[in-house]
Design an enzyme around this catalytic site. Structure first.
Site, short mmCIF file in Angstrom:
data_model
loop_
_atom_site.label_atom_id
_atom_site.label_comp_id
_atom_site.label_asym_id
_atom_site.label_seq_id
_atom_site.Cartn_x
_atom_site.Cartn_y
_atom_site.Cartn_z
N ASP A 680 -9.59 0.93 0.00
CA ASP A 680 -8.27 0.54 0.48
C ASP A 680 -7.18 0.97 -0.52
OD1 ASP A 680 -6.46 -1.07 2.26
OD2 ASP A 680 -6.19 -2.18 0.39
N LYS A 684 -4.11 3.84 -0.19
CA LYS A 684 -2.70 3.55 -0.47
C LYS A 684 -2.12 4.52 -1.48
CE LYS A 684 -3.05 -1.37 0.69
NZ LYS A 684 -3.09 -2.76 0.19
#
Length: 819
Positions: A680, A684
């Site tokens: 994750d 980003k």
């Protein structure tokens, strides 16, 4: 229902759908009964629904000597007898049966003459078509009498005087008014039931007034009898902004001026006959258009008053099946009288001109005629300009079939105020280019000739933008999980007058539902339960074909399949707002493709919530770059889950228990390894890097996976049961950092175009060391922010802040596209 003071007489016209069956006739009778409690009534009726078309079919069979016409005629007779039997009783039914039989004998004799001649004259066609109304008026009058209402049937060809232009006859209003007043007026006690659609010449040859001519008859009766109101009862709720079979968002127009409805009728609105209006306007007799099946609906009132609606224009109409002609001189030679000669030739050939435009009438003209008149029009032009063709002074006409006439109508067009340009702009943004355009200086309409395949889309676009709500922005929400449900919740509470966010579609992984008119956000999830099976290709097809204008695709699904459709959506002009990181972290080439459809283009793609939830991280990066700054380094904590995890570890909590608690609170994914793997955070930072102008692929990112190697391949259940095995390892790392006044944080760094992500020990008193809860912190170093990086800090996880970030992007798009 609209209130009318001191009324004396209403003319009630019932169309074919209102008298199609015995039940519908009873319903219409009840409407008459209700009106009679307040006013006097005269009734005009059409043929029973479908009868006119059936008579035409029988005529064609008879003309071709096809014996099947006899059976069809008997079936038609039976339908009328059955209706009569259902609506009357006693002596009334036998009297009615005899009257119907007399008419059918007359029709049968006419059909046999047609069969013997193998030819139908225009007069015979009109005579045959008159039987639909003549039969209907007798049945309706009998139904009134059976219901205790005195009534008498009248055949209007005895008092509507016309010329001999069979099929679309012109009425002599002076003689008609005299005859109507002599034979019908004044209306006292007994309700006259009058045949619509038909008239007769001075020689008593029956004529017809054109399709929907019963409206015209009602107008003539209103004029002659000096009625207070003419009511047209049909099967729709008054006059709509567009054909509801084309534009699902069409709405009823409460009030119209006579001039507006006249232009609407001329250009294809089917509610009213074009010639109904003129005699009523001169006497200021209001026209009320109502729905027989929803009589409580207000309908549309037509008067001398202009009124405003929610839209900038009143309606958009469509006239299909036309042929466009272009006629021009060769070179720069002018042809004197080109326009009047062409129009006179068409008029002499009996060909109606639906549209014409000419920038220079002696050099070139453009006009449209019905498709049935295409060949006759071509021949008429060749005859009219035979000398010019012989001398080579004129080009062969350019002829385009498969085209339609789309017309927008409204009082504001007289003063224009940029509306004509706005209409063309809306079409242009959707890659629709008119073949021809026409607008007069005092006209309330702007007409456009378009290809057939574009006309339907144009009607939908123009209705939505100009007639229903000029600030309407349509939203399709993909994904109704934690974030998607919160988006709906916040939309339901959102109050704004700048634009109207209308949820037209919704889907989750199982089902999808559509409502072109819009769904209340608070009720959308319940509607989803009855939807169709989710099909991403079908969703994108529908968005592309029916919602390509002012639509925002909000993707909260996290679906890879949905992400792979972004390019097609953006290319079609559909805007996107999303918290999903999927699309932006596929290969660099796909990200470049998405940017090519949006950077410097009118289509918007906003993804602020992909990094930092509701924090303005990406917009800040874009603003720095737009202002000429250069991003040198970005580092920080961009996972609220990781902040929560290491903050709890610092407080002495066990690693395994903290992971399970984060999952329970919704901070971590259902499988916490999706967070612990660092994937994750990697996504980003890839988005941060690409937004900052760096080119990077996932394989180039260095990521520390916090999942114990022995637990990476087991089931989620086994992982959650065994994660406590890592407690000792993490307790040791926390102690080791604390011994030097440091704390652990999961930090990402972008420097020199390279991304590194992993656990770092940072000073406890530093900005990173002070993070609590689910806070994120991003520090951006640029040429202008060197000594002290620009720092953004705040909650980086949670459904409320993430949904708010998406809503903010949605609002930005809405503001940009409604201006």
């Amino acid at each position: 229902m609209a209130e009318f003071p001191a009324l004396k007489l209403h003319i009630l016209k019932f169309g074919g759908s209102s008298v199609a069956t015995p039940d519908r006739i009873r319903n219409s009778v009840s409407i008459v009964r209700g009106r009679l409690q307040q006013v006097k009534v005269a009734v005009v009726v059409s043929a029973l629904g479908g009868v006119t078309d059936e008579i035409l079919a029988i005529l064609d069979l008879a003309c071709g000597s096809d014996p099947r016409f006899e059976a069809r005629l008997q079936h038609l007779r039976k339908r009328h007898h059955d209706s009569a039997a259902a609506l009357t009783d006693g002596t009334g039914v036998e009297e009615l049966r005899l009257a119907l039989d007399e008419l059918f004998e007359e029709l049968g004799a006419l059909l046999h003459r047609v069969r013997e001649a193998s030819h139908i004259s225009a007069a015979q066609r009109d005579h045959a078509l008159s039987f639909g109304e003549r039969l209907s008026c007798r049945i309706f009058a009998a139904a009134l009498r059976a219901g205790g209402i005195p009534a008498k049937s009248y055949e209007s060809h005895h008092f509507v005087r016309t010329n001999n232009r069979f099929g679309d006859a012109d009425v002599d209003n002076t003689i008609t008014n005299e005859l109507v007043r002599k034979l019908l007026g004044p209306v006292n006690g007994t309700v006259p039931v009058i045949t619509g659609f038909i008239g007769a010449t001075a020689e008593n040859e029956i004529t017809t007034l054109g399709r929907s001519g019963s409206d015209y008859t009602a107008g003539l009766m209103g004029e002659a009898l000096e009625a207070d109101v003419v009511e047209i009862w049909t099967d729709v709720n008054g006059v709509l902004t567009a054909d509801p079979n084309i534009a699902d968002t069409a709405v009823t127009i409460p009030r119209l001026h006579y001039a507006e409805i006249a232009e609407m009728a001329h250009f294809g609105t089917k509610v009213l006959h074009p010639r109904t209006v003129l005699p009523l306007e001169e006497l200021n007799i209001p026209i009320l258009i109502k729905n027989s099946f929803e009589p409580e609906n207000e309908g549309t009132l037509i008067t001398r008053e202009f009124s405003r609606t929610d839209g900038m224009l009143k309606s958009v109409s469509l006239k299909k099946d036309i042929v466009l002609f272009g006629l021009k001189s060769k070179g720069l030679d002018r042809i004197t009288g080109l326009l009047p000669r062409a129009l006179n030739a068409l008029e002499e050939a009996g060909i109606p001109v639906l549209f014409n435009s000419a920038a220079s009438a002696d050099f070139g003209i453009t006009f449209a005629v019905p498709d049935r008149a295409g060949d006759p029009a071509r021949h008429a032009l060749y005859r009219a300009f035979e000398p010019e063709y012989r001398k080579g002074l004129i080009d062969d006409p350019i002829v385009l079939d498969q085209v339609s006439l789309v017309t927008v109508i409204g009082e504001r067009l007289i003063h224009d105020l940029g509306l004509s340009g706005a209409v063309l702009s809306v079409l242009g943004e959707n890659r629709i280019a008119p073949l021809a355009v026409a607008k007069g200086v005092s006209n309330r309409h702007l007409s456009l000739v378009l290809k057939n395949e574009e006309a339907r889309t144009a009607v939908i676009l123009l209705n939505d933008h100009f007639c229903v709500h000029a600030q309407r922005v349509r939203v399709f929400l993909a994904g109704t999980g934690t974030i998607g449900a919160e988006i709906l919740n916040q939309l339901d509470r959102l109050k704004t007058t700048e634009y109207d966010l209308s949820v037209v579609g919704l889907c989750d992984s199982r089902r999808m539902v559509w409502n072109p008119a819009g769904m209340a956000p608070g009720q959308a999830l319940a509607l989803l339960e009855t939807g169709d099976v989710t099909d991403w290709t079908a969703i994108v097809d529908k968005l592309e074909s029916e919602y390509a204008y002012r639509t925002v695709f909000v993707d909260a699904s996290g679906s890879l399949e949905a992400a792979k459709h972004y390019a097609r959506l953006l290319k079609a002009g559909i805007h996107i707002a999303t918290p999903s990181k999927r699309a932006n972290t596929l290969d660099q080439a796909y990200f470049d493709l998405l940017m090519s459809y949006t950077v410097g283009q009118p289509t918007h793609y906003l993804y602020e919530a992909t990094v930092g939830a509701g924090l303005p991280v990406l917009q800040t990066l874009k603003d720095l770059i737009r202002g000429g700054d250069v991003v040198r380094e970005v580092n920080g904590v961009v996972s609220g889950t990781m902040t929560y995890l290491f903050d709890r570890l610092q407080q002495g909590a066990a690693f395994g228990e903290t992971v399970r608690q984060a999952r329970q609170l919704g901070y971590a994914e259902p499988d916490p390894r999706d967070d612990l793997s660092g994937e994750d955070v990697a996504r980003k930072f890839i988005i941060l890097a690409r937004t900052a102008g760096f080119r990077v692929e996932r394989a180039e990112v260095e990521v520390e996976d916090l999942t114990p190697p022995e637990l990476r391949q087991v089931s989620t259940e086994e992982f959650l049961a065994r994660i406590d095995e890592a407690d000792g390892y993490w307790a040791g790392r926390v102690r080791q950092a604390a011994e030097t006044g440091q704390v652990l944080r999961y930090v990402g760094t972008l420097a020199g175009g390279k991304i590194r992500i992993g656990v770092k020990a940072v000073p406890a008193g530093s900005p990173l060391g002070g993070l609590k809860g689910t806070d994120n912190l991003i520090a951006i170093a640029t040429d202008r922010y060197t000594v002290s990086p620009l720092t953004i800090q705040g909650p980086g996880a949670g459904k409320e802040v993430t949904a708010a970030g998406v809503i903010a992007d949605l609002q930005k798009i809405a503001i940009r596209i409604v201006r």
